[in-house]
Design a protein around this motif. Structure first.
Motif, mmCIF file in Angstrom:
data_model
loop_
_atom_site.group_PDB
_atom_site.id
_atom_site.type_symbol
_atom_site.label_atom_id
_atom_site.label_comp_id
_atom_site.label_asym_id
_atom_site.label_seq_id
_atom_site.Cartn_x
_atom_site.Cartn_y
_atom_site.Cartn_z
ATOM 1 N N ASN A 182 -65.811 -16.206 -38.020
ATOM 2 C CA ASN A 182 -65.725 -17.645 -38.283
ATOM 3 C C ASN A 182 -64.374 -18.160 -37.836
ATOM 4 N N LEU A 183 -64.335 -19.469 -37.569
ATOM 5 C CA LEU A 183 -63.139 -20.075 -36.997
ATOM 6 C C LEU A 183 -61.993 -20.118 -37.997
ATOM 7 N N TYR A 184 -62.302 -20.266 -39.286
ATOM 8 C CA TYR A 184 -61.252 -20.380 -40.304
ATOM 9 C C TYR A 184 -60.418 -19.086 -40.361
ATOM 10 N N ASP A 185 -61.105 -17.933 -40.483
ATOM 11 C CA ASP A 185 -60.373 -16.660 -40.538
ATOM 12 C C ASP A 185 -59.661 -16.359 -39.228
ATOM 13 N N HIS A 186 -60.281 -16.775 -38.114
ATOM 14 C CA HIS A 186 -59.655 -16.519 -36.808
ATOM 15 C C HIS A 186 -58.352 -17.303 -36.673
ATOM 16 N N LEU A 187 -58.369 -18.589 -37.075
ATOM 17 C CA LEU A 187 -57.139 -19.379 -36.998
ATOM 18 C C LEU A 187 -56.080 -18.842 -37.957
ATOM 19 N N ALA A 188 -56.495 -18.400 -39.152
ATOM 20 C CA ALA A 188 -55.534 -17.852 -40.099
ATOM 21 C C ALA A 188 -54.895 -16.573 -39.549
ATOM 22 N N SER A 189 -55.701 -15.718 -38.902
ATOM 23 C CA SER A 189 -55.146 -14.487 -38.315
ATOM 24 C C SER A 189 -54.205 -14.799 -37.165
ATOM 25 N N GLN A 196 -43.418 -14.025 -33.864
ATOM 26 C CA GLN A 196 -42.567 -15.120 -33.380
ATOM 27 C C GLN A 196 -42.272 -14.994 -31.882
ATOM 28 N N PRO A 197 -43.311 -15.019 -31.047
ATOM 29 C CA PRO A 197 -43.070 -14.904 -29.600
ATOM 30 C C PRO A 197 -42.476 -16.200 -29.039
ATOM 31 N N THR A 198 -41.808 -16.072 -27.912
ATOM 32 C CA THR A 198 -41.267 -17.255 -27.242
ATOM 33 C C THR A 198 -42.393 -17.977 -26.510
ATOM 34 N N ASN A 199 -42.341 -19.312 -26.566
ATOM 35 C CA ASN A 199 -43.370 -20.150 -25.920
ATOM 36 C C ASN A 199 -44.764 -19.748 -26.390
ATOM 37 N N ALA A 200 -44.947 -19.817 -27.700
ATOM 38 C CA ALA A 200 -46.234 -19.393 -28.264
ATOM 39 C C ALA A 200 -47.382 -20.273 -27.777
ATOM 40 N N VAL A 201 -47.097 -21.540 -27.491
ATOM 41 C CA VAL A 201 -48.181 -22.442 -27.070
ATOM 42 C C VAL A 201 -48.728 -22.055 -25.705
ATOM 43 N N ASP A 202 -47.897 -21.403 -24.880
ATOM 44 C CA ASP A 202 -48.341 -21.017 -23.542
ATOM 45 C C ASP A 202 -49.206 -19.758 -23.553
ATOM 46 N N ILE A 203 -49.095 -18.966 -24.606
ATOM 47 C CA ILE A 203 -49.857 -17.710 -24.661
ATOM 48 C C ILE A 203 -50.844 -17.731 -25.817
ATOM 49 N N ILE A 204 -51.222 -18.932 -26.276
ATOM 50 C CA ILE A 204 -52.131 -19.023 -27.422
ATOM 51 C C ILE A 204 -53.493 -18.423 -27.098
ATOM 52 N N GLU A 205 -53.917 -18.524 -25.825
ATOM 53 C CA GLU A 205 -55.215 -17.939 -25.452
ATOM 54 C C GLU A 205 -55.171 -16.416 -25.533
ATOM 55 N N ASN A 206 -54.061 -15.816 -25.075
ATOM 56 C CA ASN A 206 -53.939 -14.359 -25.147
ATOM 57 C C ASN A 206 -53.855 -13.874 -26.594
ATOM 58 N N ILE A 207 -53.178 -14.664 -27.438
ATOM 59 C CA ILE A 207 -53.103 -14.285 -28.855
ATOM 60 C C ILE A 207 -54.485 -14.325 -29.481
ATOM 61 N N SER A 208 -55.282 -15.310 -29.106
ATOM 62 C CA SER A 208 -56.643 -15.403 -29.635
ATOM 63 C C SER A 208 -57.480 -14.199 -29.211
ATOM 64 N N ASP A 244 -56.306 -11.201 -28.427
ATOM 65 C CA ASP A 244 -55.805 -10.014 -29.116
ATOM 66 C C ASP A 244 -56.316 -9.943 -30.547
ATOM 67 N N VAL A 245 -56.387 -11.089 -31.220
ATOM 68 C CA VAL A 245 -56.879 -11.100 -32.591
ATOM 69 C C VAL A 245 -58.351 -10.712 -32.629
ATOM 70 N N LYS A 246 -59.127 -11.176 -31.662
ATOM 71 C CA LYS A 246 -60.549 -10.827 -31.622
ATOM 72 C C LYS A 246 -60.742 -9.331 -31.346
ATOM 73 N N TRP A 247 -59.932 -8.778 -30.431
ATOM 74 C CA TRP A 247 -60.056 -7.352 -30.150
ATOM 75 C C TRP A 247 -59.675 -6.514 -31.366
ATOM 76 N N ALA A 248 -58.672 -6.977 -32.124
ATOM 77 C CA ALA A 248 -58.248 -6.214 -33.298
ATOM 78 C C ALA A 248 -59.312 -6.207 -34.384
#
Length: 383
Positions: free
Chosen positions: A52-59, A68-80, A82-86
């Motif tokens: 669900n989107l709620y738990d995904h956004l919280a993760s 705390q990565p630098t320029n988090a807005v530029d890598i938000i897709e990669n973070i998403s 990584d969270v799904k793979w985890a």
């Protein structure tokens, strides 16, 4: 859009008696209802992935705030991604969820037996036993190694201390010492150096000698039968005689070594080392796997498996790396005189009560202030 139904987030905005211009703060009840409806929408599980989107956004937010990565807005897709793979789980199409055992839980189960007290003993009795046991203070030794920037962590040192204490309670051991840790490809080795009470290992050595004697007799009988028959000429080469291994309690077999892969696992006794194994161990270089029964594939071929190879390397390391300040140890007077008369080497030593250590500057600058207090292995493979 509209009109809104009572169960929808926008319900109440266009009802009579409410105008955003008259009152900027909406009714608390309708505001809470809108929040609940929005959260319920975010909590809807996907029909394809089950997330669900709620738990995904919280993760995602938790990952961003922790790393705390630098320029988090530029890598938000990669973070998403990584969270799904985890959060990926095996066998998600099964009817019953698979029980997942965390590695920390497995490690805790293995080390649980180390902390159990036998027969409900109290803390005071345990402290008295620790003081009287043949095991030295492992934590104090680990503290001094830590001052030099080497050694193991405090938790692991304490677990090893408890594992050695279990070993002492099971085996008839006179002295016990934590020899060290050897890293392997699959598992590691934790090594304990022990010395039995007098007369504990005599039976084992006698059995080995008897088996070897029988085997040599059978070979000689077969050779005599073949020589009687008329056959073409054979080579007169005879291999050099096999150097007998040193007896238990002397030389390279002065101590007995027990190994385990982790604190809490059972201790395994290593076999005594032979001269042939030491000679071959000098010529080859092999990584340890962590399995004692693993074969040693090398050239020249090693006579034994990984347990024998580990024991040979322990003997070589022990003979080459045991050093102390000169004068810290001394030979026993009575035993030393007898052995000198016989022409043999002195194998036993004791601490010198009158030792006066040199200054730190002298010990750091000059190697002449250090000596090997253990016997070295000679080229002819004897100590």
């Amino acid at each position: 859009h509209g009109p809104y139904q009572p169960h929808e987030p926008g319900y109440g905005l266009y009802q009579p008696g409410y105008s955003p211009y008259d009152d900027q703060i909406p009714d608390p009840k309708s505001r809470m209802l809108a929040i609940q409806n929005a959260k319920a929408f975010l909590l809807k599980s996907s029909t394809t992935s089950g997330l669900n989107l709620y738990d995904h956004l919280a993760s995602m937010l938790t990952k961003i705030l922790d790393e705390q990565p630098t320029n988090a807005v530029d890598i938000i897709e990669n973070i998403s991604k990584d969270v799904k793979w985890a959060q990926f789980q095996k066998k998600m199409d099964t009817l019953r969820d698979e029980h997942e055992i965390l590695p920390t839980f497995e490690a805790a189960e293995k080390r649980k037996a180390l902390f159990l007290k036998a027969n409900g003993e109290g803390d005071e009795e345990l402290e008295e036993e620790i003081g009287e046991s043949p095991l030295p203070n492992v934590m104090e030794t680990a503290f001094y190694f830590e001052q030099a920037g080497i050694g193991l962590s405090k938790d692991e040192s304490y677990h090893i201390f408890l594992a050695l204490k279990k070993l002492i309670s099971v085996q008839p051991i006179q002295t016990c010492r934590f020899w060290g840790k050897i890293l392997g490809l699959e598992m590691n080795y934790i090594i304990a150096e022990v010395q039995y009470h007098e007369g504990e290992e005599e039976e084992e050595t006698e059995e080995v000698i008897e088996e070897g004697g029988k085997g040599m007799g059978e070979v000689e009988d077969e050779d005599e039968k073949k020589e009687k028959e008329d056959e073409p000429p054979k080579s007169t080469y005879k291999p050099p005689p096999v150097i007998p291994k040193e007896e238990n309690g002397t030389g390279a077999n002065k101590y007995v070594y027990f190994v385990c892969n982790e604190p809490g696992k059972p201790w395994v006794k290593l076999p005594p080392v032979t001269p042939a194994q030491i000679v071959c161990a000098r010529k080859i270089k092999k990584f340890f796997t962590g399995r004692l029964d693993a074969p040693i594939v090398s050239f020249p071929p090693f006579p034994g498996n990984e347990a024998n190879y580990l024991r040979a390397q322990i003997a070589r390391i022990s003979a080459a790396t045991h050093i102390s300040p000169i004068g810290f140890y001394q030979f026993a007077e009575e035993e030393g005189d007898e052995e000198e008369e016989g022409g043999g080497g002195r194998d036993t030593y004791e601490e010198n009560p009158d030792f006066q250590p040199p200054s730190v500057a002298e010990m750091a600058d000059s190697l002449s202030t250090w000596v090997h207090h253990g016997q070295s292995i000679l080229e002819q493979v004897c100590c």
